[in-house]
Design a protein around this motif. Structure first.
Motif, PDB file in Angstrom:
ATOM      1  N   LEU A   1      -0.835  10.862   2.569  1.00 34.30           N
ATOM      2  CA  LEU A   1       0.125  10.897   3.555  1.00 34.30           C
ATOM      3  C   LEU A   1       1.259  11.705   3.224  1.00 34.30           C
ATOM      4  CD1 LEU A   1       0.035   7.087   4.506  1.00 34.30           C
ATOM      5  CD2 LEU A   1      -0.384   9.098   5.809  1.00 34.30           C
ATOM      6  N   LYS A   2       1.404  12.062   2.082  1.00 32.67           N
ATOM      7  CA  LYS A   2       2.589  13.045   1.475  1.00 32.67           C
ATOM      8  C   LYS A   2       2.616  14.099   2.560  1.00 32.67           C
ATOM      9  CE  LYS A   2       5.100  14.898  -2.323  1.00 32.67           C
ATOM     10  NZ  LYS A   2       5.184  16.108  -1.476  1.00 32.67           N
ATOM     11  N   ALA A   3       1.310  14.746   2.886  1.00 33.67           N
ATOM     12  CA  ALA A   3       1.366  15.907   3.798  1.00 33.67           C
ATOM     13  C   ALA A   3       2.331  15.615   5.214  1.00 33.67           C
ATOM     14  CB  ALA A   3       0.035  16.506   4.025  1.00 33.67           C
ATOM     15  N   CYS A   4       1.886  14.409   5.517  1.00 29.20           N
ATOM     16  CA  CYS A   4       2.621  13.989   6.770  1.00 29.20           C
ATOM     17  C   CYS A   4       4.309  13.898   6.464  1.00 29.20           C
ATOM     18  CB  CYS A   4       1.944  12.624   7.436  1.00 29.20           C
ATOM     19  SG  CYS A   4       0.412  12.545   7.674  1.00 29.20           S
ATOM     20  N   TYR A   5       4.367  13.158   5.454  1.00 21.87           N
ATOM     21  CA  TYR A   5       6.072  13.152   5.198  1.00 21.87           C
ATOM     22  C   TYR A   5       6.641  14.538   5.176  1.00 21.87           C
ATOM     23  CZ  TYR A   5       4.109   8.557   3.825  1.00 21.87           C
ATOM     24  OH  TYR A   5       3.450   7.254   3.633  1.00 21.87           O
ATOM     25  N   ASP A   6       5.960  15.365   4.357  1.00 19.27           N
ATOM     26  CA  ASP A   6       6.570  16.801   4.278  1.00 19.27           C
ATOM     27  C   ASP A   6       6.609  17.526   5.506  1.00 19.27           C
ATOM     28  OD1 ASP A   6       6.689  16.637   1.490  1.00 19.27           O
ATOM     29  OD2 ASP A   6       4.525  17.518   1.278  1.00 19.27           O
ATOM     30  N   LYS A   7       5.932  17.283   6.434  1.00 19.17           N
ATOM     31  CA  LYS A   7       5.738  17.835   7.873  1.00 19.17           C
ATOM     32  C   LYS A   7       7.053  17.353   8.494  1.00 19.17           C
ATOM     33  CE  LYS A   7       3.049  18.698  11.688  1.00 19.17           C
ATOM     34  NZ  LYS A   7       1.879  18.346  12.731  1.00 19.17           N
TER      35      LYS A   7
ATOM     36  N   LYS B   1       0.917  -1.211  -0.055  1.00 16.10           N
ATOM     37  CA  LYS B   1       0.135  -0.042   0.042  1.00 16.10           C
ATOM     38  C   LYS B   1       0.974   1.318   0.103  1.00 16.10           C
ATOM     39  CE  LYS B   1      -4.448  -0.713  -0.150  1.00 16.10           C
ATOM     40  NZ  LYS B   1      -5.256   0.019  -0.980  1.00 16.10           N
ATOM     41  N   TYR B   2       1.865   1.263   0.824  1.00 11.40           N
ATOM     42  CA  TYR B   2       2.596   2.495   1.123  1.00 11.40           C
ATOM     43  C   TYR B   2       4.077   2.651   0.551  1.00 11.40           C
ATOM     44  CZ  TYR B   2      -1.510   3.129   4.027  1.00 11.40           C
ATOM     45  OH  TYR B   2      -3.000   3.067   4.461  1.00 11.40           O
ATOM     46  N   GLY B   3       4.716   1.432   0.130  1.00  8.53           N
ATOM     47  CA  GLY B   3       6.150   1.322  -0.165  1.00  8.53           C
ATOM     48  C   GLY B   3       6.372   2.231  -1.214  1.00  8.53           C
ATOM     49  N   ASN B   4       5.713   2.274  -2.336  1.00  7.60           N
ATOM     50  CA  ASN B   4       5.967   3.057  -3.404  1.00  7.60           C
ATOM     51  C   ASN B   4       5.611   4.619  -3.152  1.00  7.60           C
ATOM     52  OD1 ASN B   4       6.251   0.892  -5.087  1.00  7.60           O
ATOM     53  ND2 ASN B   4       4.290   0.782  -5.866  1.00  7.60           N
ATOM     54  N   THR B   5       5.049   5.063  -2.503  1.00  8.13           N
ATOM     55  CA  THR B   5       4.748   6.432  -2.205  1.00  8.13           C
ATOM     56  C   THR B   5       6.195   7.016  -1.423  1.00  8.13           C
ATOM     57  OG1 THR B   5       3.271   5.837  -0.392  1.00  8.13           O
ATOM     58  CG2 THR B   5       2.317   6.514  -2.580  1.00  8.13           C
ATOM     59  N   ILE B   6       6.366   6.069  -0.380  1.00  5.86           N
ATOM     60  CA  ILE B   6       7.321   6.189   0.597  1.00  5.86           C
ATOM     61  C   ILE B   6       8.887   6.209  -0.248  1.00  5.86           C
ATOM     62  CG2 ILE B   6       9.066   5.600   2.504  1.00  5.86           C
ATOM     63  CD1 ILE B   6       6.227   4.731   3.985  1.00  5.86           C
ATOM     64  N   ALA B   7       8.834   5.161  -1.092  1.00  5.18           N
ATOM     65  CA  ALA B   7      10.123   5.214  -1.896  1.00  5.18           C
ATOM     66  C   ALA B   7      10.194   6.417  -2.827  1.00  5.18           C
ATOM     67  CB  ALA B   7      10.026   3.792  -2.863  1.00  5.18           C
TER      68      ALA B   7
ATOM     69  N   ALA C   1       2.533   6.017   7.957  1.00  2.00           N
ATOM     70  CA  ALA C   1       1.795   5.074   7.486  1.00  2.00           C
ATOM     71  C   ALA C   1       0.959   4.288   8.247  1.00  2.00           C
ATOM     72  CB  ALA C   1       2.815   4.312   6.327  1.00  2.00           C
ATOM     73  N   VAL C   2       1.648   3.567   9.491  1.00  2.00           N
ATOM     74  CA  VAL C   2       0.783   2.662  10.191  1.00  2.00           C
ATOM     75  C   VAL C   2      -0.351   3.183  11.068  1.00  2.00           C
ATOM     76  CG1 VAL C   2       1.065   1.146  12.234  1.00  2.00           C
ATOM     77  CG2 VAL C   2       3.012   1.089  10.496  1.00  2.00           C
TER      78      VAL C   2
END
Length: 670
Positions: free
Chosen positions: A649-655, A183-189, A591-592
């Motif tokens: 979730l990109k907003a969380c990663y950007d933060k 689900k989330y591996g590609n977006t995190i990568a 992600a979790v």
């Protein structure tokens, strides 16, 4: 009459059993043998659970269509690099001249699991099986364990819980790691500019990651708040001391919005207003209360593994994993009792024989002089009536204490290992010494209708500190500390003060302080937080239910922490032992948190651990536990399959990425 076969967990332990048996043992390849007995060993785990693709080749490719993975029957296989020893052990277990098997693997859930898997794969039938359960590897304890060995069936419930623990970790690891990666591996990568990212998840490790990330974010979001305390400087016959103002009942500032707390103001201006009023009040203070009392501090409870790991992290700056390695070595050299214990007390049976441990320690030179007091006062008598002995608080093993044996082996261990041993010895000996006694003095002074408070404390009787050393005193005072530690001369002069005395109010000053953020976990405090997971849970009822069932077990906590550092979800500062998350760790947390949130919380992990304890105690069945486990995994996995929140979730990663500029910039370039 057939032979007895003794099967230990490690070669070194097998050697100790062979010595204790005092039979003319001849060494063979993979075992030892006499006319009456055979002694062999595993090398840790010889058997493991099979990978999903062994069940069906379709599981080799990670796909949403093959989840959740919940096999009806579990498959096991021999670990390839230890197959030779497995074949040896299997052959011995099935030898026709062997009629009794003594299971001598480590006395705990994991040791039980190691043997049961071997027996299962070796298809052992028609043998008498006995379980040896020991607390140290001294000859006396080994022989007692053999003599009192119970039928292996007495440990079937423990075996059930061991199998379930392995199945739980296996199923959660496979299903949650796969679903989260898919689900989330590609977006995190993509965010990290990597080709791919695999998200590792687990029942315990993800919870620990959550604890560290949450703490880091609390620190990050913490806003320091300044506050201003008013300190009075008082004098009486050349005796000078300070007192702190508090807005107690009767103060004109009681309930004032200007207060930060009862002992401080939000602004310097408000504090200055009080100082100005006090300076104009005549320069005299009246002692309205003088209270003197003695305070006893008892020796602490004995070490369990978590307490020892925490203490070693603080004192020697070594990781929990290193502490466990050291204390395991001390155990195998007969110096201390079984290390993987959660208990901090002794059993009644051990307490009645404690003189044997003390007699042996008379040969340990660094603390030999301390035994004179114990012998003279006979303080070891009646130990079973003290708080250091409680059979109801012991499940598998009692606290870690020195055996009093094996002292020659200390010459062969590292300097750090000798320090750890000395720590265990001193904690043990301290319980035979009296409490330390402090004299305390509390003064309350009134100036112009406002009240000041001074608290003093001095060590009057060393008590058990003669064994452990007197704790160091902090230099200076924080806003949290209420007591100052005067020198004995000043304390003696203070004793002359009495209620009603007038003293000189020489001056008043403002001291600025500021609130402090929560502390980061270090490797030791992390282990304690895992052990005491109940304290992190807000729900009182659930906390009561899971009391004593922390996150993971004493045998696994250090390994979990080590794994999180190895896979770079957490970092450990080796000098300070402080633990912080990595950027990857924070992204996985997010992600979790947006998919299987309960996996991050101590409630879930601790309640699963409690369930395993109930199985081990025979209070619930394996089938009941497995049904709940499969429902949980299927429900959470199917729930994530239905989510479509990857890009939100990109907003969380950007933060969080700005806090890891170096890491993030490096990943963008690579």
């Amino acid at each position: 009459m057939g032979k007895s076969l003794y099967i230990a967990e490690k070669p070194s332990v097998a050697q100790e059993f062979a010595k204790a048996l005092k039979q003319n043992m001849k060494r063979r390849e993979g075992w030892l043998e006499s006319d009456e007995s055979v002694v062999t060993w595993c090398v840790g785990h010889l058997v493991t659970m099979s990978y999903p693709e062994v069940y069906d080749p379709k599981y080799k490719k990670w796909s949403l269509s093959t989840l959740p993975f919940l096999p009806e029957t579990f498959l096991y296989e021999v670990i390839p690099n230890v197959k030779k020893q497995f074949d040896i052990v299997s052959g011995l277990l099935n030898r026709k001249d062997v009629d009794t098997i003594y299971v001598c693997t480590d006395s705990g859930r994991e040791g039980e699991y190691i043997y049961r898997l071997v027996e299962q794969m070796a298809h052992v039938k028609g043998k008498k099986r006995k379980r040896v359960w020991i607390d140290s590897q001294t000859e006396e304890e080994i022989l007692r364990g053999i003599r009192e060995a119970k039928d292996l069936s007495a440990y079937d419930h423990l075996s059930d819980s061991a199998y379930l623990r392995a199945k739980e970790d296996y199923l959660m690891g496979i299903n949650f790691s796969r679903i989260l990666t898919l689900k989330y591996g590609n977006t995190i990568a993509g965010f990290l500019h990597k080709n791919y990212v695999v998200l590792s998840a687990g029942r315990v490790m993800t919870c620990v990651l959550g604890m560290v990330v949450r703490r880091e974010r609390e620190i990050r979001e913490f806003v320091k708040t300044p506050f201003y305390r008013v300190i009075g400087k008082f004098a009486a016959d050349q005796t000078r001391f300070e007192g702190e103002w508090k807005a107690v009942k009767g103060s004109r500032y009681e309930f004032s919005p200007k207060l930060y707390r009862e002992n401080g103001f939000k602004t310097r201006e408000a504090a200055q207003e009080l100082v100005n009023d006090l300076k104009g009040s005549g320069g005299t203070a009246k002692l309205v209360s003088v209270e003197k009392k003695k305070e006893k501090k008892n020796p602490p409870l004995l070490f369990n593994l978590a307490e020892l790991q925490n203490e070693c992290s603080k004192r020697f700056k070594i990781s929990p994993d290193e502490t466990l390695r050291i204390v395991q070595e001390l155990y195998e050299k007969k110096l201390v009792t079984y290390p993987r214990t959660d208990a901090r007390v002794l059993s009644t049976a051990v307490a009645k024989e404690i003189h044997k441990n003390l007699n042996g320690l008379s040969k340990y030179e660094p603390t030999a002089a301390l035994l004179g007091y114990i012998a003279k006062e006979r303080t070891h008598k009646g130990l079973e009536k003290t708080r250091y002995v409680n059979d109801s608080q012991i499940t598998d093993h009692y606290a870690i204490i020195p055996t009093g044996q094996g002292l020659l082996a200390l010459q062969a261990v590292s300097g750090t290992a000798r320090q750890v041993y000395d720590l265990i010895v001193r904690r043990f000996l301290s319980i035979f010494y009296p409490p330390a006694v402090y004299q305390k003095m509390m003064l309350e002074l009134e100036v112009g209708g406002e009240h000041f408070f001074s608290n003093f404390k001095i060590l009057a009787e060393e008590g058990f500190y003669k064994v452990t050393g007197i704790p160091g005193t902090k230099k200076g005072k924080t806003d949290e500390e209420e007591e100052s530690v005067p020198d004995s001369e000043l304390f003696d002069r203070l004793q002359k003060l009495k209620k009603g005395d007038l003293v000189l109010a020489e001056d008043f000053e403002i001291r600025e302080g500021e609130t402090s953020p929560p502390k980061r976990y270090n490797s030791g405090s992390m282990i304690l937080a895992m052990e005491n997971a109940g304290q992190l849970i807000e729900d009182e009822e659930l906390r009561a239910q899971i009391k004593g069932s922390g996150i993971g077990t004493s045998a696994t906590r250090a390994e979990i922490l080590k794994k999180l550092i190895h896979i770079k979800y957490l970092t450990l500062n080796k000098k300070t032992q402080v633990i912080t998350p990595t950027l990857m760790g924070e992204l996985i947390y997010d992600a979790v948190n947006h998919s299987i949130r309960s996996l991050l919380n101590p409630e879930l992990t601790a309640s699963w651990e409690k369930g395993l304890t109930l199985v081990a105690n025979g209070e619930i069945t394996s089938e009941e536990y497995m049904q709940k486990l499969e429902q949980f995994i299927a429900g959470r996995t199917n729930g994530v399959i239905g989510l479509n929140n990857q890009y939100q979730l990109k907003a969380c990663y950007d933060k969080v990425s700005p806090y890891y500029k170096t890491t993030y910039q490096t990943s963008k370039k690579s």
